[in-house]
Design a protein around this motif. Structure first.
Motif, PDB file in Angstrom:
ATOM      1  N   GLU A  99      24.597  -6.446 -33.324  1.00 49.26           N
ATOM      2  CA  GLU A  99      24.664  -7.895 -33.498  1.00 49.26           C
ATOM      3  C   GLU A  99      23.711  -8.405 -34.563  1.00 49.26           C
ATOM      4  O   GLU A  99      23.588  -9.612 -34.775  1.00 49.26           O
ATOM      5  CB  GLU A  99      24.393  -8.612 -32.173  1.00 49.26           C
ATOM      6  N   GLY A 100      23.001  -7.489 -35.263  1.00 48.36           N
ATOM      7  CA  GLY A 100      22.136  -7.883 -36.357  1.00 48.36           C
ATOM      8  C   GLY A 100      20.755  -8.313 -35.941  1.00 48.36           C
ATOM      9  O   GLY A 100      20.027  -8.926 -36.728  1.00 48.36           O
ATOM     10  N   VAL A 101      20.357  -8.015 -34.717  1.00 47.55           N
ATOM     11  CA  VAL A 101      19.049  -8.390 -34.179  1.00 47.55           C
ATOM     12  C   VAL A 101      18.278  -7.127 -33.847  1.00 47.55           C
ATOM     13  O   VAL A 101      18.853  -6.115 -33.444  1.00 47.55           O
ATOM     14  CB  VAL A 101      19.210  -9.262 -32.915  1.00 47.55           C
ATOM     15  N   THR A 102      16.961  -7.184 -33.988  1.00 50.17           N
ATOM     16  CA  THR A 102      16.139  -6.010 -33.667  1.00 50.17           C
ATOM     17  C   THR A 102      15.938  -5.940 -32.158  1.00 50.17           C
ATOM     18  O   THR A 102      14.905  -6.344 -31.615  1.00 50.17           O
ATOM     19  CB  THR A 102      14.776  -6.071 -34.387  1.00 50.17           C
ATOM     20  N   ASN A 103      16.948  -5.453 -31.472  1.00 49.22           N
ATOM     21  CA  ASN A 103      16.872  -5.337 -30.013  1.00 49.22           C
ATOM     22  C   ASN A 103      17.491  -4.044 -29.489  1.00 49.22           C
ATOM     23  O   ASN A 103      17.773  -3.926 -28.300  1.00 49.22           O
ATOM     24  CB  ASN A 103      17.516  -6.547 -29.343  1.00 49.22           C
ATOM     25  N   ALA A 104      17.725  -3.088 -30.375  1.00 52.85           N
ATOM     26  CA  ALA A 104      18.216  -1.781 -29.942  1.00 52.85           C
ATOM     27  C   ALA A 104      17.063  -0.957 -29.387  1.00 52.85           C
ATOM     28  O   ALA A 104      15.912  -1.114 -29.795  1.00 52.85           O
ATOM     29  CB  ALA A 104      18.880  -1.042 -31.092  1.00 52.85           C
ATOM     30  N   THR A 105      17.379  -0.061 -28.452  1.00 56.41           N
ATOM     31  CA  THR A 105      16.366   0.771 -27.797  1.00 56.41           C
ATOM     32  C   THR A 105      16.420   2.189 -28.339  1.00 56.41           C
ATOM     33  O   THR A 105      17.504   2.772 -28.471  1.00 56.41           O
ATOM     34  CB  THR A 105      16.588   0.799 -26.273  1.00 56.41           C
ATOM     35  N   SER A 106      15.258   2.743 -28.638  1.00 53.51           N
ATOM     36  CA  SER A 106      15.141   4.145 -29.046  1.00 53.51           C
ATOM     37  C   SER A 106      15.000   5.014 -27.804  1.00 53.51           C
ATOM     38  O   SER A 106      14.184   4.727 -26.913  1.00 53.51           O
ATOM     39  CB  SER A 106      13.928   4.341 -29.955  1.00 53.51           C
ATOM     40  N   ILE A 107      15.810   6.069 -27.726  1.00 53.44           N
ATOM     41  CA  ILE A 107      15.728   7.064 -26.651  1.00 53.44           C
ATOM     42  C   ILE A 107      15.337   8.379 -27.306  1.00 53.44           C
ATOM     43  O   ILE A 107      16.140   8.995 -28.004  1.00 53.44           O
ATOM     44  CB  ILE A 107      17.068   7.222 -25.915  1.00 53.44           C
ATOM     45  N   ASP A 108      14.105   8.795 -27.101  1.00 57.70           N
ATOM     46  CA  ASP A 108      13.591  10.016 -27.724  1.00 57.70           C
ATOM     47  C   ASP A 108      13.417  11.065 -26.643  1.00 57.70           C
ATOM     48  O   ASP A 108      12.532  10.957 -25.793  1.00 57.70           O
ATOM     49  CB  ASP A 108      12.261   9.732 -28.434  1.00 57.70           C
ATOM     50  N   GLY A 109      14.283  12.074 -26.624  1.00 62.21           N
ATOM     51  CA  GLY A 109      14.245  13.084 -25.578  1.00 62.21           C
ATOM     52  C   GLY A 109      14.047  14.469 -26.137  1.00 62.21           C
ATOM     53  O   GLY A 109      14.501  14.795 -27.233  1.00 62.21           O
ATOM     54  N   GLY A 110      13.413  15.285 -25.377  1.00 62.40           N
ATOM     55  CA  GLY A 110      13.166  16.655 -25.799  1.00 62.40           C
ATOM     56  C   GLY A 110      14.164  17.612 -25.183  1.00 62.40           C
ATOM     57  O   GLY A 110      15.339  17.294 -25.021  1.00 62.40           O
ATOM     58  N   ASN A 111      13.691  18.793 -24.814  1.00 59.35           N
ATOM     59  CA  ASN A 111      14.557  19.830 -24.250  1.00 59.35           C
ATOM     60  C   ASN A 111      14.242  20.091 -22.784  1.00 59.35           C
ATOM     61  O   ASN A 111      14.414  21.195 -22.285  1.00 59.35           O
ATOM     62  CB  ASN A 111      14.416  21.122 -25.058  1.00 59.35           C
ATOM     63  N   ASP A 112      13.801  19.030 -22.085  1.00 63.34           N
ATOM     64  CA  ASP A 112      13.495  19.129 -20.658  1.00 63.34           C
ATOM     65  C   ASP A 112      14.483  18.291 -19.852  1.00 63.34           C
ATOM     66  O   ASP A 112      14.125  17.586 -18.929  1.00 63.34           O
ATOM     67  CB  ASP A 112      12.058  18.659 -20.395  1.00 63.34           C
ATOM     68  N   TYR A 113      15.728  18.339 -20.262  1.00 65.52           N
ATOM     69  CA  TYR A 113      16.829  17.625 -19.601  1.00 65.52           C
ATOM     70  C   TYR A 113      16.497  16.157 -19.384  1.00 65.52           C
ATOM     71  O   TYR A 113      16.440  15.664 -18.250  1.00 65.52           O
ATOM     72  CB  TYR A 113      17.174  18.281 -18.270  1.00 65.52           C
ATOM     73  N   PRO A 114      16.298  15.394 -20.448  1.00 65.18           N
ATOM     74  CA  PRO A 114      15.994  13.967 -20.302  1.00 65.18           C
ATOM     75  C   PRO A 114      17.171  13.193 -19.721  1.00 65.18           C
ATOM     76  O   PRO A 114      18.320  13.418 -20.098  1.00 65.18           O
ATOM     77  CB  PRO A 114      15.702  13.524 -21.730  1.00 65.18           C
ATOM     78  N   SER A 126      22.364  -4.995 -19.802  1.00 63.14           N
ATOM     79  CA  SER A 126      23.189  -4.290 -20.778  1.00 63.14           C
ATOM     80  C   SER A 126      22.409  -3.854 -22.005  1.00 63.14           C
ATOM     81  O   SER A 126      22.846  -2.988 -22.750  1.00 63.14           O
ATOM     82  CB  SER A 126      24.351  -5.185 -21.215  1.00 63.14           C
ATOM     83  N   GLU A 127      21.234  -4.464 -22.238  1.00 58.09           N
ATOM     84  CA  GLU A 127      20.465  -4.169 -23.448  1.00 58.09           C
ATOM     85  C   GLU A 127      19.061  -3.650 -23.158  1.00 58.09           C
ATOM     86  O   GLU A 127      18.510  -2.889 -23.960  1.00 58.09           O
ATOM     87  CB  GLU A 127      20.373  -5.433 -24.320  1.00 58.09           C
ATOM     88  N   SER A 128      18.477  -4.068 -22.059  1.00 56.49           N
ATOM     89  CA  SER A 128      17.101  -3.687 -21.741  1.00 56.49           C
ATOM     90  C   SER A 128      17.074  -2.370 -20.973  1.00 56.49           C
ATOM     91  O   SER A 128      17.054  -2.347 -19.733  1.00 56.49           O
ATOM     92  CB  SER A 128      16.426  -4.797 -20.919  1.00 56.49           C
ATOM     93  N   PHE A 129      17.068  -1.266 -21.704  1.00 55.11           N
ATOM     94  CA  PHE A 129      17.062   0.053 -21.070  1.00 55.11           C
ATOM     95  C   PHE A 129      15.690   0.403 -20.499  1.00 55.11           C
ATOM     96  O   PHE A 129      15.539   1.418 -19.820  1.00 55.11           O
ATOM     97  CB  PHE A 129      17.509   1.120 -22.070  1.00 55.11           C
ATOM     98  N   LYS A 130      14.684  -0.422 -20.780  1.00 52.79           N
ATOM     99  CA  LYS A 130      13.356  -0.213 -20.188  1.00 52.79           C
ATOM    100  C   LYS A 130      13.170  -1.034 -18.915  1.00 52.79           C
ATOM    101  O   LYS A 130      12.116  -0.965 -18.287  1.00 52.79           O
ATOM    102  CB  LYS A 130      12.261  -0.581 -21.197  1.00 52.79           C
ATOM    103  N   SER A 131      14.175  -1.791 -18.511  1.00 52.30           N
ATOM    104  CA  SER A 131      14.073  -2.552 -17.268  1.00 52.30           C
ATOM    105  C   SER A 131      14.189  -1.622 -16.074  1.00 52.30           C
ATOM    106  O   SER A 131      14.595  -0.456 -16.199  1.00 52.30           O
ATOM    107  CB  SER A 131      15.185  -3.603 -17.210  1.00 52.30           C
ATOM    108  N   SER A 132      13.860  -2.154 -14.895  1.00 48.31           N
ATOM    109  CA  SER A 132      13.907  -1.334 -13.682  1.00 48.31           C
ATOM    110  C   SER A 132      15.333  -0.958 -13.294  1.00 48.31           C
ATOM    111  O   SER A 132      15.544  -0.064 -12.480  1.00 48.31           O
ATOM    112  CB  SER A 132      13.244  -2.086 -12.524  1.00 48.31           C
TER     113      SER A 132
END
Length: 362
Positions: free
Chosen positions: A65-80, A40-46
């Motif tokens: 939840e106040g913890v540094t565990n959010a994931t950054s999703i940085d997408g461009g214009n190539d339909y990420p 539910s939190e590890s978007f970099k998992s398989s």
């Protein structure tokens, strides 16, 4: 306990945990639910797949939840694309896909639910940029109903050009018509047990007593009442701060005559300092066994009492009275009653007739 799961608008009977619209917490109990997403939190998992021009950075920001565990999703214009592995769901069944999101500088972002068996969208790519901003987290909720023959689905947090970055945390897929509070998973599905499914063990102490004007709401189903040692069993009670005096009680009643197998439900309201009931509903009223009942009781010392049941005003006594301050909400201790509790709410205001009708409509 996080500020992001607290609801702030209207009488929301189908929202979990708490409603803060009246200025103080309204208690809501939740049913058993399972988060079917393995991570539910590890978007970099398989478990989560990403394609095209998209960069995922774990532990990039502070999550709800106040913890540094959010994931950054940085997408461009190539339909990420950021999507889950296949999730097995029941056919022709209601589900809700939900996740927390916060914008950084994206110009659009779309969620999606895809039927892998039929190779078609069940929820088409939908832009949710207008629902999120750069200052606070927002929980995105996507209800859907599965197809009659398909069992394999994927959920997408991104399925379009983004033109920038967003933050994600707390993804969930659960069976039901509305989203409940977040259930974290770390490699496999996780289940949260229902709260107060059996009234025999339900007890709640309110942080602040309900006084002078208040409303109590019950959503329950009593499937059977076995013959008690006396003529009645308490199904639900609201007690005063002393823990003894009743303000309200819903009882299951055994009628020895004329039919020795007759059982029914009756609600009682009490006036402070008085030995008898201020108002009681009839045993023969519409509060029935074996069906779902939504009941709202409005106490107002300046007006009196009103009882609403399944979308209609059931009974009222319009007379000023001094009612007990309510401190304790309890399920009846009698194990003979088979009762399912779908929800309890306690408001520190006297809700309007229209609000009670809406709240109790099945």
């Amino acid at each position: 306990t996080d500020s992001y799961s607290k609801k702030t608008a209207g009488v929301l009977e189908n929202e979990p945990r708490y409603d803060y619209s009246g200025g103080d917490a309204t208690l809501l109990l939740e049913p058993e639910r399972q988060n079917l997403l393995a991570h539910s939190e590890s978007f970099k998992s398989s478990f989560w797949e990403n394609y095209n021009t998209v960069t995922l950075t774990a532990n990039a920001a502070i999550s709800p939840e106040g913890v540094t565990n959010a994931t950054s999703i940085d997408g461009g214009n190539d339909y990420p694309i950021v999507r889950s592995n296949e999730v097995t769901l029941d056919t022709s069944t209601e589900y809700v896909f939900s996740f927390y999101a916060k914008n950084v500088d994206a110009t659009q972002v779309r969620y999606r639910v895809y039927d892998e068996d039929l190779n078609t969208d069940i929820v088409s790519p939908t832009n949710y940029l207008s629902q999120i901003n750069t200052t606070e987290w927002k929980r995105i909720e996507v209800p859907f109903t599965t197809h009659s023959t398909s069992t394999n689905y994927r959920v997408y947090t991104s399925s379009s050009n983004m033109g920038g970055e967003i933050l994600l945390w707390g993804a969930q897929v659960e069976k039901g018509s509305y989203a409940t509070s977040y259930i974290p998973t770390y490699g496999s599905a996780a289940t949260r047990e229902g709260e107060g499914d059996s009234l025999s063990s339900f007890t709640c102490t309110l942080d602040k007593p309900l006084s002078k004007k208040y409303t109590i709401f019950l959503d329950l189903q009593v499937d059977n009442l076995e013959r008690p040692t006396t003529n009645f069993d308490d199904i639900f009670v609201a007690r005063a701060a002393d823990g003894n005096n009743y303000a309200f009680r819903l009882e299951g009643y055994y009628a020895p005559t004329p039919d020795p197998d007759t059982y029914s439900l009756r609600a009682f309201m009490y006036e402070s300092g008085q030995s008898g009931a201020f108002l009681s509903t009839d045993h023969t009223n519409g509060i029935q066994l074996g069906v779902r009942n939504k009941i709202a009781i409005v106490f107002d010392e300046e007006v009196g009492v009103k009882v609403f049941h399944n979308g209609a005003l059931e009974k009222e006594k319009l007379e000023a009275a001094s009612f007990y301050d309510v401190k304790f909400l309890e399920g009846g201790a009698q194990p003979r009653s088979k009762t399912l509790l779908h929800g309890v709410q306690a408001y520190d205001v006297a809700l309007s007739d229209a609000e009670c009708v809406s709240l109790t409509t099945i």
